[in-house]
Design an enzyme around this catalytic site. Structure first.
Site, mmCIF file in Angstrom:
data_model
loop_
_atom_site.group_PDB
_atom_site.id
_atom_site.type_symbol
_atom_site.label_atom_id
_atom_site.label_comp_id
_atom_site.label_asym_id
_atom_site.label_seq_id
_atom_site.Cartn_x
_atom_site.Cartn_y
_atom_site.Cartn_z
ATOM 1 C CD GLU A 30 -2.091 -2.084 1.013
ATOM 2 O OE1 GLU A 30 -0.958 -2.953 1.558
ATOM 3 O OE2 GLU A 30 -3.036 -2.972 0.780
ATOM 4 C CG HIS A 51 -10.468 -7.296 6.185
ATOM 5 N ND1 HIS A 51 -9.445 -7.617 7.140
ATOM 6 C CD2 HIS A 51 -10.357 -7.735 5.069
ATOM 7 C CE1 HIS A 51 -8.452 -8.062 6.584
ATOM 8 N NE2 HIS A 51 -8.881 -8.105 5.307
#
Lengths: 326, 337, 435
Positions: free
Chosen positions: A60, A129
């Protein structure tokens, strides 16, 4: 005009903007060959090729850092974070670099960058998540943070974000992808960043919401209307810049407000909106402003528990009944 | 190179040295605030690389960036003004020591977070490839300490996966703040880390500016011909602490003295004299010029004004945007640029 | 050049003022027109602007001192100027005036500066104890409070329907409707409220007598009312007015008006009185001297407003000329200023006749004391639904009593009675007020 899902609206916005401007390209995990884990970029790889739809490693910081660097050269990258939960790995690049480079170098660095990320819970994906940390990103000056609640807004706001010369964090909600709405076909259909929108008019109470909570608020408003209570639903659409004008104008008429968000109550979007209501409209307050938000727990896996923790339409309904003393 | 080019290169190194020394004095007088990381001892690296890169090559570095600012061509007056936080600085006084840049000279800063600029460098190269700027190379400087952070690995890996034209340059001055390479890195030679990415790599001497020029020109040529990233480990040394206020408990004075015998400015001076390119007197004159340039820069910076208080709200965004001020909306509009 | 600032005359009868607060400290720069200090008079606390630009060289009066009008209070000099002692003497008109030395910071500290940490802590704890009861002892939402103020409703009279007895918008709206109601009121307990149980009876300590200093305002009222009551021959006329039509018209008109212009019953009375006075100029008059009466050209109606510590009369000028909504707005704004002690001189000057309304307190009848040098005052009581006889039938009707106090030096019973009759026409056929 067409009645399409939010996913289709977002997809269309991306596709149309890529056709319109060759400098626009997409990079992220599984955006290319896979077609996107939410199928938003399905078909893009075949049409635009690997140069403009770039699959990245699971990295990321490199995705966002890379997008920043590419934006500096004059291209217009759209970086995708598979979910906003992975944004923390790239936190430095989002809030320290993207939000600040233009300022620290006195305007020399231009960042026409869009970061798309999916936020929200409700699909039993487990605590790490399933977060809605939108408020954290809205905290930073220099970043623009946008989150649509309707398909039309999704298309219009994403197009504005792509065309904007500022770094925009565009927050989508997975459970809204299949929600349907009327969306204009116009290739240049734009919705302004930094402007709230009245999604429903009413004089009895002001419900402020954004993203997933907009359909929830509208549903609650329907139920309230059956009892003769007309709620005004103000959709923030942008968390930064935050447009309080329609909220205050509404509140001055209704004198009561409920703020609904999917994230946690503490230090959330509701805290900010509530504080501003008291600052800007103190003499119009008839009841304390109520915030509807997620229970202060990491979101559990079990479906029933998960739904218990998440804010629902009924929560908005009951909050309204409280503030109108009804 | 012509004689004037040599003299200019020499003078540039002396300017960097004197500028850093003046900055240290000003810092102690309280006129420069925050962090100040001096480049003294490493001049050959920025002067060498700066003199062989092409105009289309992008330069980006970490926070020890004053030397790079000068080598990119930014006027010492403007560098000094930025150090003092004045409006005539290259970042209008809003960036400070660690955030100098001039994009027109293809110098992309000056970055404070260790290693964070590395993925950005990957992005710069990506942008050039995407836009078809085929001849451009991104030259990314970082220290030995930065090679252990996640950003380094993500940035280098991606540059190799996408075969991007990046020259990764590690200025190995032997210490990441106060920690030696041995105590922080799993491998003793930084260049070995490139092996993990299947990337071409090399270690060179950084105290001899002519050597730096030769080696770096060669590597840039290789990248332009064959494409792909390359890692260069340049051995150098900083004569002062990590930043002002560093008590330097982590190294012996003798060690510093030893490296000072290999002063890059001294080495270059000797070279110029031995190769009969210049005389002692001519070089002394260059020294004097450098001193007066730096003094002018200090005078300029001191008399430059502070930014206007409205400048607080400039450049938050590129587009005109209402700015929240102390929690009240719409107090200010951003200028946009 | 150094200039002397003196205690300004802020009202036709101001003899002295108190320097409440210096807004500009010594050494501050001041522009012409900037506020220099706050000065309290009998009527109000006024912000006084500087006539000079420069630097406040010295304060000649300390905060809290009362000084006669024209007494020196400050010296303003040019920037960088240091007036000599002779210069200062010259400004003050010779010896005899004490010029205090420029205060040093230490002098300003209170003498008991040795308060220990513990003592300093004591104060906040005290405040905490009282903060469990809301401000003024009444729980209400900010909106309800504001609405109550606008309509002159005493909050303490209301019951709150919100949590823990909070008075909310609905409660105010209900209250306003109930006093408007023309419908049959069942029961006589105020709007059918339940009887509230009283607090438990305890025989407690009888407190000592307490001597309180009268505020300037109180002192002024005291002097004037004594003067009026003792020296001017008052006589009184009372009449019951039929207010059904008035209330109906008011309700209809208010539906058309924005909040800041909404009409109260008193606004109608002001207009009606003003129009009636046009026909009876002797009541809109003052004694000029032993053998002359001055009939005033303007009809300026004074409206009595209750403020903390007393009563203030704000003046609606030329009330006969103004439409009802303008009267309503002006009176509302001036009353607000009066309550906030921010009244402007023009708000309280020039009244030629006064109206005092105690209707909101449920009073059925009272007589007021004339404000000299006026010739009359109308005391208005509550609009109530009462039994009445109409066309030989007993009905419940809306009625209001008002008592005129008139100065017998200027008018007589018969004239005053005619005035009352004309006033009645305007009030009972309120359409006349609109044309």
């Amino acid at each position: 005009m067409a009645r399409i899902t939010m996913r289709e609206a977002i997809s269309k916005a991306l596709w149309e903007e890529m056709e319109r401007d060759e400098r626009v390209f997409i990079m992220g995990e599984e955006v290319g060959v896979w077609g996107g884990t939410y199928a938003v970029t399905k078909g893009f790889y075949d049409r635009f090729g690997e140069k403009r739809v770039r699959d990245t490693p699971i990295a990321e910081a490199a995705i966002i850092g890379g997008a920043i660097g590419a934006a500096l050269t004059g291209s217009r990258p759209i970086a995708e974070l598979m979910t906003i939960n992975f944004a923390f790995v790239a936190m430095d690049h989002i809030v320290n670099e993207a939000a600040k480079l233009h300022y620290m170098f006195a305007g020399q660095f231009k960042l026409p960058l869009v970061i798309r990320a999916v936020s929200g819970g409700g699909r039993q994906l487990g605590a790490t998540h399933s977060q809605t940390p939108d408020a954290i990103f809205a905290h930073f000056p220099g970043l623009k943070v946008v989150s649509p609640g309707t398909p039309a807004d999704a298309k219009g706001l994403l197009k504005s974000a792509i065309r904007s010369d500022d770094p925009v964090l565009f927050i989508e909600n997975a459970t809204l992808y299949q929600s349907k709405g009327e969306v204009p076909d116009d290739l240049d259909y734009l919705e302004p960043i930094g402007k709230s929108k009245i999604q429903r008019e009413g004089d009895d109470v002001t419900i402020v919401a954004y993203s997933k909570m907009v359909p929830a608020a509208l549903e609650a408003a329907k139920q309230l209307a059956d009892e003769g209570i007309e709620a005004e639903v103000v959709d923030l659409r942008s968390l930064r810049p935050l447009d309080m004008d329609p909220v205050i104008a509404s509140f001055k008429r209704t004198n009561r407000a409920v703020i609904a968000e999917e994230g946690w109550r503490s230090y959330g979007v509701g805290s900010e909106v509530s504080a501003r209501i008291y600052e800007l409209a103190f003499d119009y307050v008839d009841a304390p402003v109520k915030r509807v938000a997620q229970a202060e727990v990491p979101l559990p896996y079990n479906a029933k528990l998960e739904q218990l923790a998440l804010p629902q339409t009924e929560d908005i309904y009951h909050a309204v009944k409280e503030v109108i003393y009804g | 190179m012509e004689k004037t080019d040599y003299l200019n290169l020499y003078r540039e190194m002396v300017i960097i040295r004197r500028l850093e020394e003046s900055a240290a004095e000003l810092y102690q007088k309280g006129k420069i605030g925050g962090f100040l990381h001096l480049y003294i001892g490493q001049e050959a690296v920025s002067a060498g690389i700066g003199s062989v890169r092409q105009p289309q090559d992008r330069l980006i570095t970490a926070y020890r960036d004053h030397g790079w600012a000068i080598s990119s061509g930014i006027d010492p007056k403007i560098v000094m003004a930025e150090l003092l936080g004045k409006v005539d600085g290259c970042s209008d006084g809003k960036g400070g020591s660690m955030h100098m840049a001039d994009v027109e000279k293809n110098f992309w800063g000056g970055h404070a977070i260790v290693g964070a600029h590395i993925p950005i460098a990957t992005g710069l190269a990506l942008g050039d490839v995407y836009l078809g700027n085929d001849d451009a190379i991104t030259i990314c400087m970082f220290g030995d300490g930065a090679t252990n952070i996640g950003f380094f690995h993500e940035g280098l890996n991606l540059s190799k996966v996408w075969n991007l034209p990046v020259l990764w340059v590690c200025e190995n001055n032997q210490y990441g703040m106060g920690t030696t390479v041995e105590r922080a890195s799993a491998v003793s030679e930084i260049r070995q880390k490139a092996e993990g990415y299947g990337m071409a790599n090399e270690r060179i001497d950084g105290m001899d500016v002519m050597q730096v020029r030769e080696d770096v020109s060669r590597v840039l040529e290789t990248i332009r011909k064959e494409g792909g990233p390359y890692l260069l480990e340049i051995m150098t040394y900083r004569y002062r602490g990590h930043s002002m206020g560093d008590p330097e408990r982590y190294r012996e004075k003798e060690e510093v003295k030893k490296w000072e015998e290999n002063d890059p400015i001294g080495i270059f001076r000797l070279y110029l004299i031995n190769e009969a390119i210049a005389t002692d007197d001519e070089l002394d004159e260059q020294d004097a010029q450098a001193e007066s340039i730096v003094q002018e820069a200090v005078d300029f910076a001191e008399s430059s004004p502070d930014p206007d208080k409205d400048a607080l709200f400039d450049h938050i965004y590129a587009e005109p945007t209402p700015i929240e001020y102390r929690g009240y909306a719409l107090e200010q509009e951003s200028e946009g640029n | 050049m150094a200039e002397l600032v003196t205690m300004p005359k802020l009202g036709f009868d101001m003899a002295e003022g108190t320097l409440v607060r210096w807004v500009k400290a010594e050494s501050d720069t001041v522009e012409k027109g900037e506020v220099l200090a706050e000065i309290e008079t009998d009527k109000a606390t006024v912000e006084v602007e500087s006539s000079y630009a420069g630097v406040v060289y010295r304060h000649l009066a300390s905060e809290g001192t009362a000084l006669p009008v024209n007494a020196p209070i400050a010296i303003i000099a040019d920037k960088g100027e240091e007036p000599s002692d002779d210069d200062i003497d010259a400004l003050l008109g010779g010896a005899g005036s004490q010029v205090p030395e420029k205060k040093t910071v230490q002098e300003e500290r209170p003498s008991e500066a040795e308060g220990t940490q513990a003592e300093e802590m004591a104060e906040p704890i005290e405040e905490k104890a009282t903060s469990t009861t809301p401000v003024g002892g009444v729980r209400s939402s900010p909106l309800a409070r504001r609405m109550a103020e606008d309509h002159g409703i005493p909050l303490a009279e209301l019951d709150g329907s919100g949590p823990r007895g909070r008075i909310v918008k609905q409660d105010i709206e209900n209250y306003l409707e109930s006093i408007d109601a023309e419908s049959v009121a069942e029961g006589t307990e105020a709007g059918g409220k339940e009887l509230q149980p009283m607090t438990a009876y305890t025989m407690g300590e009888v407190p000592e007598d307490e001597v309180i200093a009268m505020s300037r305002l109180r002192q002024a009222i005291s002097r004037r009312m004594q003067d009026s009551n003792q020296n001017f021959p008052h006589f009184y006329l009372t009449r019951v007015y039929k207010t059904g039509a008035l209330m109906k018209l008011r309700k209809e008109l208010n539906q058309l008006l924005p909040d800041e212009d909404k009409l109260s019953v008193n606004d109608f009375i002001l207009k009606a009185t003003a129009l009636a006075l046009r026909q009876y100029p002797n009541l809109n008059a003052s004694i000029e001297d032993e053998s002359h009466i001055r009939r005033h050209g303007h009809v300026n109606i004074g409206v009595a407003v209750a403020v903390e510590g007393g009563l203030m009369t704000v003046v609606c000028k030329d009330a006969d000329q103004k439409p009802l909504r303008l009267i309503a707005r002006e009176v509302r704004e001036m009353a607000g200023r009066a309550r906030d002690r921010k009244v402007k001189p023009e708000d309280i000057e020039g009244s030629t006749f006064s109206v005092s309304n105690l209707g909101m307190f449920g009073i059925d009848e009272f007589a007021a004391i004339i404000n000299p040098p006026e010739a009359g005052i109308l005391a208005v009581s509550a609009v109530q639904n009462v039994p009445a006889v109409e066309d030989g039938e007993l009905v419940i009707a809306s009625r209001m009593k008002a008592t005129l106090s008139a100065d017998h030096r200027v008018t007589d019973g018969a004239e005053a009675a005619e005035f009352i009759a004309v006033l009645a026409e305007f009030l009972e056929e309120p359409m006349r007020l609109l044309i």
